[in-house]
Design a protein around this motif. Structure first.
Motif, PDB file in Angstrom:
ATOM      1  N   GLN A  57     -15.578 -28.004  25.263  1.00 31.36           N
ATOM      2  CA  GLN A  57     -14.919 -29.123  25.014  1.00 31.36           C
ATOM      3  C   GLN A  57     -13.879 -28.697  23.711  1.00 31.36           C
ATOM      4  O   GLN A  57     -12.986 -29.182  23.748  1.00 31.36           O
ATOM      5  CB  GLN A  57     -15.406 -30.562  25.112  1.00 31.36           C
ATOM      6  N   VAL A  58     -14.607 -28.014  22.832  1.00 27.53           N
ATOM      7  CA  VAL A  58     -14.111 -27.925  21.514  1.00 27.53           C
ATOM      8  C   VAL A  58     -14.227 -26.172  21.216  1.00 27.53           C
ATOM      9  O   VAL A  58     -15.325 -25.957  21.374  1.00 27.53           O
ATOM     10  CB  VAL A  58     -14.563 -28.921  20.357  1.00 27.53           C
ATOM     11  N   ILE A  59     -13.247 -25.604  20.957  1.00 27.26           N
ATOM     12  CA  ILE A  59     -13.040 -24.184  20.334  1.00 27.26           C
ATOM     13  C   ILE A  59     -12.656 -24.129  18.892  1.00 27.26           C
ATOM     14  O   ILE A  59     -11.575 -24.630  18.684  1.00 27.26           O
ATOM     15  CB  ILE A  59     -12.246 -23.452  21.308  1.00 27.26           C
ATOM     16  N   TYR A  60     -13.540 -23.427  18.271  1.00 26.15           N
ATOM     17  CA  TYR A  60     -13.164 -23.419  16.586  1.00 26.15           C
ATOM     18  C   TYR A  60     -12.492 -21.712  16.531  1.00 26.15           C
ATOM     19  O   TYR A  60     -13.624 -21.119  16.926  1.00 26.15           O
ATOM     20  CB  TYR A  60     -14.187 -23.526  15.865  1.00 26.15           C
ATOM     21  N   ILE A  61     -11.634 -21.396  15.973  1.00 23.12           N
ATOM     22  CA  ILE A  61     -11.134 -19.962  15.920  1.00 23.12           C
ATOM     23  C   ILE A  61     -10.961 -19.700  14.371  1.00 23.12           C
ATOM     24  O   ILE A  61     -10.368 -20.260  13.509  1.00 23.12           O
ATOM     25  CB  ILE A  61      -9.696 -20.102  16.451  1.00 23.12           C
ATOM     26  N   ALA A  62     -11.546 -18.513  14.116  1.00 21.83           N
ATOM     27  CA  ALA A  62     -11.622 -18.011  12.629  1.00 21.83           C
ATOM     28  C   ALA A  62     -11.395 -16.386  12.667  1.00 21.83           C
ATOM     29  O   ALA A  62     -11.508 -16.114  13.769  1.00 21.83           O
ATOM     30  CB  ALA A  62     -12.650 -18.597  11.803  1.00 21.83           C
ATOM     31  N   LEU A  63     -11.303 -15.934  11.590  1.00 18.31           N
ATOM     32  CA  LEU A  63     -11.172 -14.440  11.439  1.00 18.31           C
ATOM     33  C   LEU A  63     -12.412 -13.895  11.263  1.00 18.31           C
ATOM     34  O   LEU A  63     -12.985 -12.861  11.939  1.00 18.31           O
ATOM     35  CB  LEU A  63     -10.505 -13.889  10.216  1.00 18.31           C
ATOM     36  N   ASP A  64     -13.535 -14.621  10.646  1.00 15.96           N
ATOM     37  CA  ASP A  64     -14.927 -13.877  10.526  1.00 15.96           C
ATOM     38  C   ASP A  64     -15.847 -15.132  10.672  1.00 15.96           C
ATOM     39  O   ASP A  64     -15.659 -16.301  10.304  1.00 15.96           O
ATOM     40  CB  ASP A  64     -15.017 -13.582   8.920  1.00 15.96           C
ATOM     41  N   ALA A  65     -17.236 -14.893  11.159  1.00 18.34           N
ATOM     42  CA  ALA A  65     -18.132 -15.732  11.344  1.00 18.34           C
ATOM     43  C   ALA A  65     -19.180 -16.160  10.101  1.00 18.34           C
ATOM     44  O   ALA A  65     -20.140 -15.614  10.175  1.00 18.34           O
ATOM     45  CB  ALA A  65     -18.937 -15.413  12.711  1.00 18.34           C
ATOM     46  N   THR A  66     -18.585 -16.369   8.889  1.00 20.30           N
ATOM     47  CA  THR A  66     -19.261 -16.774   7.985  1.00 20.30           C
ATOM     48  C   THR A  66     -19.993 -17.834   8.126  1.00 20.30           C
ATOM     49  O   THR A  66     -19.911 -18.767   8.869  1.00 20.30           O
ATOM     50  CB  THR A  66     -18.279 -16.712   6.638  1.00 20.30           C
ATOM     51  N   GLU A  67     -20.800 -18.093   7.055  1.00 21.49           N
ATOM     52  CA  GLU A  67     -21.819 -19.436   6.970  1.00 21.49           C
ATOM     53  C   GLU A  67     -20.980 -20.399   6.961  1.00 21.49           C
ATOM     54  O   GLU A  67     -21.108 -21.569   7.537  1.00 21.49           O
ATOM     55  CB  GLU A  67     -22.906 -19.227   5.984  1.00 21.49           C
ATOM     56  N   GLU A  68     -19.987 -20.505   6.007  1.00 20.95           N
ATOM     57  CA  GLU A  68     -19.021 -21.778   5.707  1.00 20.95           C
ATOM     58  C   GLU A  68     -18.343 -21.839   7.145  1.00 20.95           C
ATOM     59  O   GLU A  68     -17.934 -23.054   7.542  1.00 20.95           O
ATOM     60  CB  GLU A  68     -17.875 -21.181   4.701  1.00 20.95           C
ATOM     61  N   THR A  69     -17.766 -20.775   7.738  1.00 18.21           N
ATOM     62  CA  THR A  69     -17.128 -21.045   9.106  1.00 18.21           C
ATOM     63  C   THR A  69     -17.811 -21.603  10.266  1.00 18.21           C
ATOM     64  O   THR A  69     -17.472 -22.632  10.620  1.00 18.21           O
ATOM     65  CB  THR A  69     -16.528 -19.657   9.795  1.00 18.21           C
ATOM     66  N   ILE A  70     -19.100 -21.284  10.451  1.00 13.16           N
ATOM     67  CA  ILE A  70     -20.025 -21.711  11.314  1.00 13.16           C
ATOM     68  C   ILE A  70     -20.301 -23.214  10.842  1.00 13.16           C
ATOM     69  O   ILE A  70     -20.316 -24.185  11.735  1.00 13.16           O
ATOM     70  CB  ILE A  70     -21.390 -20.905  11.377  1.00 13.16           C
ATOM     71  N   SER A  71     -20.585 -23.447   9.548  1.00 10.11           N
ATOM     72  CA  SER A  71     -20.513 -25.022   9.142  1.00 10.11           C
ATOM     73  C   SER A  71     -19.457 -25.799   9.516  1.00 10.11           C
ATOM     74  O   SER A  71     -19.476 -26.918  10.129  1.00 10.11           O
ATOM     75  CB  SER A  71     -20.885 -24.856   7.503  1.00 10.11           C
ATOM     76  N   GLU A  72     -18.270 -25.356   9.435  1.00  9.21           N
ATOM     77  CA  GLU A  72     -16.835 -25.807   9.588  1.00  9.21           C
ATOM     78  C   GLU A  72     -16.956 -26.205  11.271  1.00  9.21           C
ATOM     79  O   GLU A  72     -16.295 -27.228  11.696  1.00  9.21           O
ATOM     80  CB  GLU A  72     -15.837 -25.176   9.323  1.00  9.21           C
ATOM     81  N   ALA A  73     -17.394 -25.269  11.990  1.00 10.13           N
ATOM     82  CA  ALA A  73     -17.430 -25.283  13.354  1.00 10.13           C
ATOM     83  C   ALA A  73     -18.197 -26.329  14.074  1.00 10.13           C
ATOM     84  O   ALA A  73     -17.839 -27.188  14.729  1.00 10.13           O
ATOM     85  CB  ALA A  73     -17.773 -24.090  14.180  1.00 10.13           C
ATOM     86  N   ALA A  74     -19.518 -26.357  13.287  1.00 12.41           N
ATOM     87  CA  ALA A  74     -20.563 -27.651  13.475  1.00 12.41           C
ATOM     88  C   ALA A  74     -19.997 -28.969  13.411  1.00 12.41           C
ATOM     89  O   ALA A  74     -20.000 -29.768  14.220  1.00 12.41           O
ATOM     90  CB  ALA A  74     -21.753 -27.155  12.904  1.00 12.41           C
ATOM     91  N   GLU A  75     -19.310 -28.961  12.057  1.00 12.78           N
ATOM     92  CA  GLU A  75     -18.879 -30.324  11.753  1.00 12.78           C
ATOM     93  C   GLU A  75     -17.536 -30.775  12.597  1.00 12.78           C
ATOM     94  O   GLU A  75     -17.619 -32.070  12.770  1.00 12.78           O
ATOM     95  CB  GLU A  75     -18.328 -30.241   9.966  1.00 12.78           C
ATOM     96  N   ALA A  76     -16.999 -29.968  13.071  1.00 16.45           N
ATOM     97  CA  ALA A  76     -15.941 -30.149  14.241  1.00 16.45           C
ATOM     98  C   ALA A  76     -16.344 -30.407  15.465  1.00 16.45           C
ATOM     99  O   ALA A  76     -15.736 -30.839  16.422  1.00 16.45           O
ATOM    100  CB  ALA A  76     -14.707 -29.054  14.114  1.00 16.45           C
ATOM    101  N   GLY A  77     -17.738 -30.164  15.655  1.00 19.09           N
ATOM    102  CA  GLY A  77     -18.285 -30.334  16.987  1.00 19.09           C
ATOM    103  C   GLY A  77     -17.898 -29.375  18.116  1.00 19.09           C
ATOM    104  O   GLY A  77     -17.778 -29.609  19.397  1.00 19.09           O
ATOM    105  N   ALA A  78     -17.654 -28.224  17.606  1.00 18.06           N
ATOM    106  CA  ALA A  78     -17.260 -26.865  18.345  1.00 18.06           C
ATOM    107  C   ALA A  78     -18.415 -26.366  19.274  1.00 18.06           C
ATOM    108  O   ALA A  78     -19.622 -26.594  18.680  1.00 18.06           O
ATOM    109  CB  ALA A  78     -16.898 -25.828  17.565  1.00 18.06           C
ATOM    110  N   ASP A  79     -17.839 -26.219  20.539  1.00 19.95           N
ATOM    111  CA  ASP A  79     -18.978 -25.681  21.683  1.00 19.95           C
ATOM    112  C   ASP A  79     -18.838 -24.191  21.589  1.00 19.95           C
ATOM    113  O   ASP A  79     -19.833 -23.508  22.006  1.00 19.95           O
ATOM    114  CB  ASP A  79     -18.927 -26.217  22.880  1.00 19.95           C
ATOM    115  N   LEU A  80     -17.692 -23.705  20.987  1.00 19.74           N
ATOM    116  CA  LEU A  80     -17.515 -22.202  20.979  1.00 19.74           C
ATOM    117  C   LEU A  80     -16.809 -21.850  19.811  1.00 19.74           C
ATOM    118  O   LEU A  80     -15.795 -22.480  19.382  1.00 19.74           O
ATOM    119  CB  LEU A  80     -16.722 -21.837  22.352  1.00 19.74           C
TER     120      LEU A  80
END
Length: 258
Positions: free
Chosen positions: A37-60
């Motif tokens: 239901q939620v996709i988060y897009i970034a250039l790199d899968a850093t720990e910060e990026t993954i944390s942001e994706a989790a906070e956004a409720g991302a599924d992918l």
């Protein structure tokens, strides 16, 4: 939509078969059957990026650069890659990477369009017999100095600083572009008759050697040239999915000048 349905849409844009043999693209973590239901897009899968994706409720999580390049013998918290994989699993986030397949079917064409290049051809063919590959070479909209071309690069890619190898007053008409790390295509650019190469990650020796052979270099940084992946894929997914929220990571330079 399921994760696999999203992947099928991504495959239309940049089929995995276009990736280089050394690369690692596709679904790297998670299940293709997961509801997205939620996709988060970034250039790199850093720990910060993954944390942001989790906070956004991302599924992918969708990135350009793969988190996993080589086989992992261990997945634990003592290793930074392991920590990221664990974080993805703990937050139930599937993870997909589209790297050199997007370089071939997307990145260079986008960059060339931003630079206004015309009559473009592939710079380095990596997919035969389709004659698809990495980078583009073509004509600039008009003859200009390297300094003017550098200003065009800064405007086109939204970067504040670039590094120039070669004379700023050198007039150029034919340009090559290779988003990301472009030192491996310097010879290809020279052979194609390019007078300037727009890329990133050029070191001292490669830069001065290219300039000595008549090829000016405009280094706008690896992230600086490739961050165009994020807004493009956001627009692409919004146009081709239904019932999915697509979130783009804000621009975050990976280093600072001081």
């Amino acid at each position: 939509m399921t994760c696999q349905e999203v992947i099928d849409i991504l495959q239309v844009q940049s089929p995995e078969r276009y990736a280089c043999e050394w690369d690692n693209v596709g679904l790297l973590v998670g299940s293709p059957h997961k509801e997205v239901q939620v996709i988060y897009i970034a250039l790199d899968a850093t720990e910060e990026t993954i944390s942001e994706a989790a906070e956004a409720g991302a599924d992918l999580l969708l990135t350009h650069h793969p988190l996993i390049f080589r086989g992992l013998k261990k997945v634990n918290t003592e290793d930074f890659t392991g920590r990221r994989v664990i974080a993805l699993i703990q937050n139930d986030i599937s993870y997909y990477a589209m790297h050199t397949n997007f370089d071939v079917k997307g990145m260079a064409e986008l960059g060339a369009a931003r630079m206004g290049l015309v009559d473009c051809q592939v710079l380095e063919a990596t997919c035969l017999p389709e004659q698809e590959g990495i980078g583009k070479v073509g004509g600039l909209p008009c003859e200009m100095t390297v300094a003017d071309c550098a200003s065009k690069v800064k405007e086109a890619f939204g970067v504040e600083l670039v590094k120039i190898f070669g004379r700023p007053d050198y007039k150029v008409r034919k340009a090559a572009i290779c988003p990301g790390s472009g030192k491996s295509v310097i010879g290809k650019a020279i052979a194609a008759g390019a007078q300037v190469l727009v890329t990133g990650d050029i070191d001292h020796h490669d830069g001065i050697d290219a300039a000595a052979q008549g090829l000016a270099i405009i280094d706008a940084g690896h992230y600086g040239v490739e961050k165009i992946f994020i807004p493009y894929m956001k627009q692409y997914l919004e146009a081709n999915t239904t019932g999915v929220q697509v979130i783009a990571q804000p621009v975050k330079q990976p280093f600072i000048y001081q």
